[in-house]
Design an enzyme around this catalytic site. Structure first.
Site, mmCIF file in Angstrom:
data_model
loop_
_atom_site.group_PDB
_atom_site.id
_atom_site.type_symbol
_atom_site.label_atom_id
_atom_site.label_comp_id
_atom_site.label_asym_id
_atom_site.label_seq_id
_atom_site.Cartn_x
_atom_site.Cartn_y
_atom_site.Cartn_z
ATOM 1 N N TYR A 86 1.045 -1.177 -0.157
ATOM 2 C CA TYR A 86 -0.045 -0.034 0.089
ATOM 3 C C TYR A 86 0.703 1.209 -0.100
ATOM 4 O O TYR A 86 1.705 1.427 0.993
ATOM 5 C CB TYR A 86 -0.856 0.025 1.113
ATOM 6 C CG TYR A 86 -1.969 1.188 1.476
ATOM 7 C CD1 TYR A 86 -3.015 1.399 0.702
ATOM 8 C CD2 TYR A 86 -1.898 1.869 2.674
ATOM 9 C CE1 TYR A 86 -3.810 2.258 0.819
ATOM 10 C CE2 TYR A 86 -2.849 2.778 2.722
ATOM 11 C CZ TYR A 86 -4.029 2.951 1.729
ATOM 12 O OH TYR A 86 -4.737 3.655 2.013
ATOM 13 N N TYR A 240 -10.343 -4.661 8.227
ATOM 14 C CA TYR A 240 -9.231 -4.065 8.717
ATOM 15 C C TYR A 240 -9.285 -2.876 9.493
ATOM 16 O O TYR A 240 -8.778 -2.810 10.817
ATOM 17 C CB TYR A 240 -8.378 -3.871 7.624
ATOM 18 C CG TYR A 240 -6.706 -3.206 7.860
ATOM 19 C CD1 TYR A 240 -5.689 -3.719 8.060
ATOM 20 C CD2 TYR A 240 -6.927 -1.689 7.661
ATOM 21 C CE1 TYR A 240 -4.748 -3.176 8.455
ATOM 22 C CE2 TYR A 240 -5.698 -1.112 8.058
ATOM 23 C CZ TYR A 240 -4.681 -1.652 8.196
ATOM 24 O OH TYR A 240 -3.552 -1.203 8.638
ATOM 25 N N HIS A 241 -10.142 -1.919 8.894
ATOM 26 C CA HIS A 241 -10.236 -0.693 9.605
ATOM 27 C C HIS A 241 -11.084 -0.762 10.937
ATOM 28 O O HIS A 241 -10.940 0.162 11.786
ATOM 29 C CB HIS A 241 -10.806 0.296 8.728
ATOM 30 C CG HIS A 241 -10.390 0.386 7.475
ATOM 31 N ND1 HIS A 241 -10.588 -0.329 6.176
ATOM 32 C CD2 HIS A 241 -9.188 1.298 6.609
ATOM 33 C CE1 HIS A 241 -9.796 -0.060 5.336
ATOM 34 N NE2 HIS A 241 -8.896 0.779 5.655
ATOM 35 N N LYS A 577 -10.949 17.162 15.849
ATOM 36 C CA LYS A 577 -10.191 16.570 14.508
ATOM 37 C C LYS A 577 -10.191 17.753 13.582
ATOM 38 O O LYS A 577 -11.303 18.271 13.489
ATOM 39 C CB LYS A 577 -11.193 15.619 14.156
ATOM 40 C CG LYS A 577 -11.178 14.361 15.099
ATOM 41 C CD LYS A 577 -9.721 13.523 15.138
ATOM 42 C CE LYS A 577 -9.379 12.991 13.655
ATOM 43 N NZ LYS A 577 -8.006 12.398 13.765
ATOM 44 N N ASP A 581 -8.823 14.310 7.914
ATOM 45 C CA ASP A 581 -8.377 13.091 8.709
ATOM 46 C C ASP A 581 -9.377 12.593 9.550
ATOM 47 O O ASP A 581 -10.020 13.053 10.286
ATOM 48 C CB ASP A 581 -6.864 13.509 9.523
ATOM 49 C CG ASP A 581 -6.789 12.311 10.397
ATOM 50 O OD1 ASP A 581 -7.147 11.227 10.212
ATOM 51 O OD2 ASP A 581 -6.166 12.761 11.376
ATOM 52 N N HIS A 583 -9.969 9.575 11.087
ATOM 53 C CA HIS A 583 -9.453 8.677 12.106
ATOM 54 C C HIS A 583 -9.923 9.059 13.531
ATOM 55 O O HIS A 583 -9.158 9.900 13.987
ATOM 56 C CB HIS A 583 -7.907 8.240 12.017
ATOM 57 C CG HIS A 583 -7.760 7.462 10.934
ATOM 58 N ND1 HIS A 583 -7.285 8.214 9.801
ATOM 59 C CD2 HIS A 583 -7.699 6.185 10.195
ATOM 60 C CE1 HIS A 583 -6.808 7.457 8.847
ATOM 61 N NE2 HIS A 583 -7.232 6.147 9.186
#
Lengths: 701, 319
Positions: A86, A240-241, A577, A581, A583
């Site tokens: 990646y 995954y996330h 945040k 982004d 996350h």
């Protein structure tokens, strides 16, 4: 009585072993060694034939339903997995050079990471993304960037994986048109686009539109590709996330499969037959450090998927096979003592984003494939008492969670109620508490720490230069194209988004051909769909409960009581945040833990600008703003926040930064006026103590 | 902390309003005195807004409604203040205030001011302070003040007692009797608004509306205003404008018959009497003589030596 001189069959029983084990452990029964995993599975220290006697799927074959042992008859013995890395290096030119080099060095496909602005459907010249261009991946605004990205890479031969969920239409269209201008037809394209929007609403937050129109886009993509791009995987359903956001293996497994089920329903509602698209669905798992459980998770996943797909009566066996790729967890990688990550990625079989690190990661896998002989045997765990038992346990746990989602009417509905997100955040808070208390060991972070950390080579991104180059190219394309024809196609897109007959991917491809940009195509749909706003739900008490008897924790709580006495209110912090982004796991965990110890916590809307955050801080009259950054925006956005606070009259509001911030950037931030910086792995009680001290210092406590 | 300057607050300075609210919310005794001094300066400039209370169970979409409703008000040229009251009282720890995350657009607008208040803990009701915060917002020139609170405790009664118009948001599901909202609160409502009347729920919302319409018909109401039951979709923006015109109608009707100012007068009077009661108790708590006498008097009441009336008189005599 057995006549084997070295084996007494009648004596070798689980009971006699338990007696022996107790004696060896000086009276401690073996049950005391049982580990209760975060999934609440009891992992015992010994498994025997009794454990698997009644299990339904312990004698299955690879390549045959329910595929526990693998979807292919010969699995990696026949052909090892494809190694992909990646990567996305800010500009299309640099990424292109990296892909070419990786392909020459043994890489077998390419994987594209896009920058945050592209993910959210903004062109590089949009005012909200000034700090995000070229961050966390390559900036792509138009077909010109796509052409450079794939220059010299034969798209009829090299499979391309693209991590894109929000701006999935213009990006997929850009890839198709780039191939077209290379002379490669759509039917020859192979690869995968992530296109898994449901998990974005649960975890990563790189969505654009609300759930319903987002699902309709997915229906259009599946419908178009199943007709024109038979070798292309239209969706990569990602656990995954979910794991990266702090979910345990059961939650990851359950929510990913429940997402998959919802995509099947969407495609069927779009008029497709299950066998037309199900064989092209692929999955994406995160692989953490819990070796046995991760293997059990993947075995259970194949069986549960076969069970789910069977409800839709497939005729083609390929429809029920779970195909997957996996990525080692970024969570388990640590900033501290980073060379330990090499060992970790080996066990998990990718690393820090420098070229050196990329080579190590690639070679780790090549060594596993070509030197160790690991791939010689199909499902070597088949028949293992422990593994079969564990596979069954985790499958049961996951199925319960899947049913809970089904009872809410499927994943799209469940997401609206917010239940899955809350469950993941609960798991994340519990996990953080275990790490901060040292119950989950991370070598170099909470145990065996280094006294002195060496500086590590990290890729520096000259964001301003990247943005300038993008702006120049955008200006060129806008000056040289036929504007009337662009306006015409964009109007058509808006109309079809509003309900007129048409396929949004087919229209996006035409728009890209006419040189429309990613941002323009996204806007054309936003006019009808609107932009999704996430509502913040938070858990409370989960983190604090783990520390209720902790002396240090009680001392902080006591000092906060003294603060209230002195200042007439609790210390108050805005957790924000900034930029694109999405996350938010770190921010959420900090929010819930700080509230548990006694802070009042305000949350900023996602994707705020520094100016907006400063205003929120002033309006709510907080003592501190905590900025969480996980995508390299800290060097621009955090200093801007300090400036904005001064400009708006909030000079006494202190700024704290946390997240993935390289050590070499600390001085830049301190010079800008940041009071505390907390890297990954900072135990929350320590950061709460430091923030309270910093507030006390400025408030005269 | 800088001294309070009325001119700066009147000028629309966000920082000045925010700081004044902090003083009002403070649990310190000397801040109480400062707060009163600030409020007295502000008082001549208060009373010019329309005060709207909004309550509903968690998940009914209060914040999303306020986002849509607030934006509509801004489009009408109004300045809007949103005060969010958190009635929870966590056993340990502070509050998590995520209101702005659900009012993303509104929170960016210059003409809006959004202030969530944390749970106050044991001392005094947070709602009490909201009354005073409302006065500060009026002095700062906000035309519409929206007070939001979750309808699960006592705070919604207090909010109903401090606003001109009180509405309860409901979900579209006709079957569930009253959806956990207490009957008493329905009697105080000037309107029930059935939110999330969109998508699959359109018909259900209409059924729910009829159901509540019938139920509300049985309740007593003021002569100038029969409580309305309407539907809206905050996400699609439908019905939100109607809520504002309804409030307009209400205001006109109430002003014409004098009920508007009568309600405010009653609220101010009730507030004062409530404060007298609370302050008396506070003084008794801080009076050593009364604290000394209390256990003894209690014992004598239980022993039937004294009537409760006489005992109460003796305690009050300490003041």
């Amino acid at each position: 009585m057995s006549d084997d001189p070295i084996y007494d069959k009648d004596a070798a029983t689980p009971d006699s072993w338990a007696a022996l084990a107790t004696k060896q452990m000086k009276g401690l029964a073996p049950d005391e060694l049982t580990w209760i995993t975060p999934e609440e599975i009891r992992l015992r220290c010994l498994y025997t034939a009794e454990d698997i006697a009644d299990l339904p799927y312990t004698n299955t074959m690879p390549g045959m339903s329910p595929y526990i042992r693998g979807p292919q008859a010969t699995m990696y013995a026949g052909r090892p997995w494809t190694i992909r890395q990646y990567a996305g290096f800010s500009t299309a030119e640099e990424s292109n050079a990296f892909y070419r080099k990786a392909l020459a060095a043994g890489g077998q496909g390419i994987s594209v990471a896009f920058d945050l602005a592209t993910h959210r459907g903004y062109d590089s010249d949009h005012p909200r993304v000034a700090g995000d261009v070229g961050k966390a991946g390559v900036a792509v605004d138009s077909i010109e960037d796509m052409k450079i990205l794939f220059d010299g890479i034969p798209l009829d031969k090299v499979s391309v994986s693209m991590t894109m969920n929000g701006a999935v239409l213009p990006v997929l269209a850009g890839y198709i048109v780039a191939a077209e201008e290379q002379g490669v037809g759509q039917e020859q394209l192979s690869g995968t686009i992530q296109n898994d929007i449901l998990k974005e609403f649960m975890v990563r937050n790189t969505y654009i539109y609300p759930p319903a129109p987002s699902m309709r886009i997915i229906g259009d993509i599946i419908a178009y590709c199943s007709e024109h791009m038979p070798r292309f995987n239209t969706i990569s359903i990602s656990g995954y996330h979910i794991q990266e956001a702090g979910a345990n293996a059961a939650l990851e497994l359950a929510y990913t499969l429940a997402d998959g089920k919802e995509y099947i329903r969407t495609a069927i509602a779009a008029g497709l037959d299950i066998d037309q698209f199900a064989p092209r669905l692929s999955f994406f798992w995160g692989i953490g450090m819990n070796f046995y459980l991760e293997i059990a998770k993947m075995r259970a996943a194949r069986m549960l998927w076969a069970r789910i797909v069977s409800e839709f009566n497939p005729q083609n066996p390929k429809s029920s096979m779970l195909r997957t790729h996996s990525q080692t967890s970024g969570w388990s990688l640590t900033e501290q003592d980073p060379y330990n990550n090499v060992v970790r990625t080996t066990i998990e079989a990718i690393a820090l984003p420098s070229e050196f690190a990329a080579r190590i990661a690639r070679n780790t896998q090549l060594i596993i494939q070509e030197e160790t002989g690991i791939t010689q045997v199909v499902d070597p765990w088949g028949g293992s008492y422990m593994m079969e038992s564990l596979t069954n346990d985790i499958a049961d746990k996951a199925w319960e969670l899947i049913e809970e989602v089904e009872n809410e009417g499927g994943m799209a509905k469940a997401i609206e109620s917010g239940l899955p997100k809350l469950r993941i955040e609960e798991a994340a808070a519990a996990k953080q508490a275990r790490i901060d208390r040292g119950e989950d060991v991370i070598v170099g972070v909470n145990k065996y720490k280094l006294n002195h950390e060496d500086e590590v080579e990290i890729l520096e991104i000259e964001t301003e230069a990247v943005r300038e180059a993008q702006l120049k190219r955008l200006a060129e394309i806008r000056a040289t194209r036929d504007q009337a024809s662009v306006d015409d196609i964009l109007t058509q897109i808006t109309r079809v988004a509003g309900g007129e007959e048409g396929n949004l991917l087919a229209l996006s491809i035409e728009a890209i051909r006419r040189r429309a940009t990613v941002g323009e195509i996204s806007d054309a749909m936003e006019k009808e769909f609107g932009r999704f706003k996430a509502s913040a739900q938070t858990v409370s008490g989960v983190y604090g409960a783990a520390f209720s008897e902790d002396q240090g924790w009680k001392e902080i709580a006591g000092d906060i009581d003294a603060f209230v006495e002195k200042h007439g209110r609790r210390p108050r912090m805005l957790v924000c945040k900034m930029g694109q982004d999405g996350h938010d796991r770190g921010a959420k965990v900090v929010a819930t833990a700080f509230a548990d110890v006694g802070f009042d916590i305000d949350l900023s809307p996602m994707f705020s600008t520094p100016e907006e955050v400063a205003r929120q801080a002033i309006e709510n009259d907080v003592h501190a703003v905590g900025a969480s950054s996980l995508a390299a925006g800290h060097k621009t956005l955090v200093p801007q926040l300090v400036e904005q606070l001064k400009k708006q009259g909030g000079e006494d509001i202190i700024v704290i930064a946390g997240g993935v911030i390289p050590r070499q950037d600390y001085d830049v931030l301190y010079d800008a006026g940041v009071k505390c910086i907390f890297g990954p792995g900072t135990p929350i009680p320590q950061s709460a103590r430091e923030v309270l001290n910093a507030i006390n210092q400025i408030q005269g406590g | 902390m800088a001294e309070f300057d009325l001119a700066v607050l009147r000028d629309g300075n966000r920082r000045a309003l925010a700081k004044a609210i902090t003083v009002v919310e403070s649990s310190r005794d000397d801040d109480r005195d400062r707060a009163q001094a600030i409020l007295e300066q502000c008082l001549p400039h208060t009373g010019n807004s329309i005060r709207v209370g909004i309550t509903g169970i968690p998940g009914v979409g209060k914040s999303t409604f306020i986002e849509a409703f607030g934006l509509h008000l801004l489009a009408q040229g109004k300045r809007v203040a949103v005060l969010a009251v958190d009635p929870s009282s966590p056993i340990a720890g502070g509050s998590i205030l995520g209101d702005k995350t659900r009012m993303e657009e509104l929170s960016r607008r210059q003409e809006a001011f959004i202030r969530p208040s944390p749970a106050a803990g044991a001392l005094g009701g947070v709602a009490q302070k909201t009354r005073e915060t409302m006065l500060l917002c009026e002095a700062a020139g906000y035309d519409v003040i929206l007070v939001e609170t979750v309808g699960v405790g006592q705070s919604e009664y207090q909010v109903a007692g401090m606003v001109d118009f009180f509405m309860v948001l409901m979900l579209p599901n006709a079957g569930d009797e009253l959806q956990g909202i207490k009957k008493g609160i329905m009697e105080l409502a000037d309107a029930l608004v059935i939110n999330k009347a969109d998508g699959d729920s359109l018909n259900l919302a209409e059924q729910t509306r009829r159901h509540y319409k019938a139920a509300m018909g049985l309740l007593r109401h003021a002569p100038h205003w029969e409580p309305r039951v309407t539907t809206c979709s905050s996400i699609e923006g439908r019905g939100v404008t109607d809520v504002w015109s309804m409030i307009g109608e209400f205001e006109q009707a109430a002003r014409e018959c004098g009920a508007f100012s009568a309600r405010r007068d009653n609220q101010a009077r009730d507030w004062m009497h409530q404060l007298i009661g609370e302050m008396l108790k506070a003084r008794l708590r801080n009076n050593p003589e009364a604290q000394r006498l209390l256990p003894e008097l209690e014992a004598r009441v239980l022993a039937r030596e004294l009537t409760p009336y006489t005992a109460a008189c003796r305690v009050l005599d300490c003041l």
